[in-house]
Design a protein around this motif. Structure first.
Motif, mmCIF file in Angstrom:
data_model
loop_
_atom_site.group_PDB
_atom_site.id
_atom_site.type_symbol
_atom_site.label_atom_id
_atom_site.label_comp_id
_atom_site.label_asym_id
_atom_site.label_seq_id
_atom_site.Cartn_x
_atom_site.Cartn_y
_atom_site.Cartn_z
ATOM 1 N N THR A 66 0.830 -1.207 0.000
ATOM 2 C CA THR A 66 0.000 0.000 0.000
ATOM 3 C C THR A 66 0.865 1.257 0.000
ATOM 4 O O THR A 66 0.628 2.184 -0.769
ATOM 5 N N ALA A 83 1.284 3.937 -3.046
ATOM 6 C CA ALA A 83 1.021 5.365 -2.790
ATOM 7 C C ALA A 83 2.201 6.210 -3.262
ATOM 8 O O ALA A 83 2.014 7.270 -3.894
ATOM 9 N N SER A 116 2.108 6.372 -7.007
ATOM 10 C CA SER A 116 1.023 7.249 -7.453
ATOM 11 C C SER A 116 1.386 8.721 -7.292
ATOM 12 O O SER A 116 1.156 9.523 -8.183
ATOM 13 N N GLN A 117 1.984 9.087 -6.171
ATOM 14 C CA GLN A 117 2.359 10.479 -5.911
ATOM 15 C C GLN A 117 3.447 10.960 -6.876
ATOM 16 O O GLN A 117 3.456 12.106 -7.286
#
Length: 81
Positions: A72, A76, A79-80
């Motif tokens: 996770t 993240a 994605s950022q």
């Protein structure tokens, strides 16, 4: 080859800052450096560039959705960036 390497080194010793925001993460810093090199492509006299960045830690087995370096958190960060 030595001359080309010296020209590239001189060109990369200074950089023009990019305006896009990148997160201060391992992956974000790598992508920011890639953006800086792309911005210097004319000075480097190259038309086609290939870049590799890495983010390890996805081999998490049973700890995929919990724990410190979980899948996770890695997703993240991806994605950022």
């Amino acid at each position: 080859i030595m001359n080309q390497a010296q020209i590239a080194s001189n060109s990369l010793s200074s950089f023009q800052e990019v305006t896009a925001a990148f997160p201060n993460t391992h992956l974000g810093r790598q992508l920011k450096q890639v953006a800086r090199v792309i911005k210097k492509r004319a000075d480097l006299n190259v038309n086609r560039q290939i870049f590799f960045v890495e983010l390890g830690g996805f081999d998490t087995h049973q700890y995929q959705l919990n724990g410190g370096n979980s899948q996770t958190a890695l997703l993240a960060q991806t994605s950022q960036a």
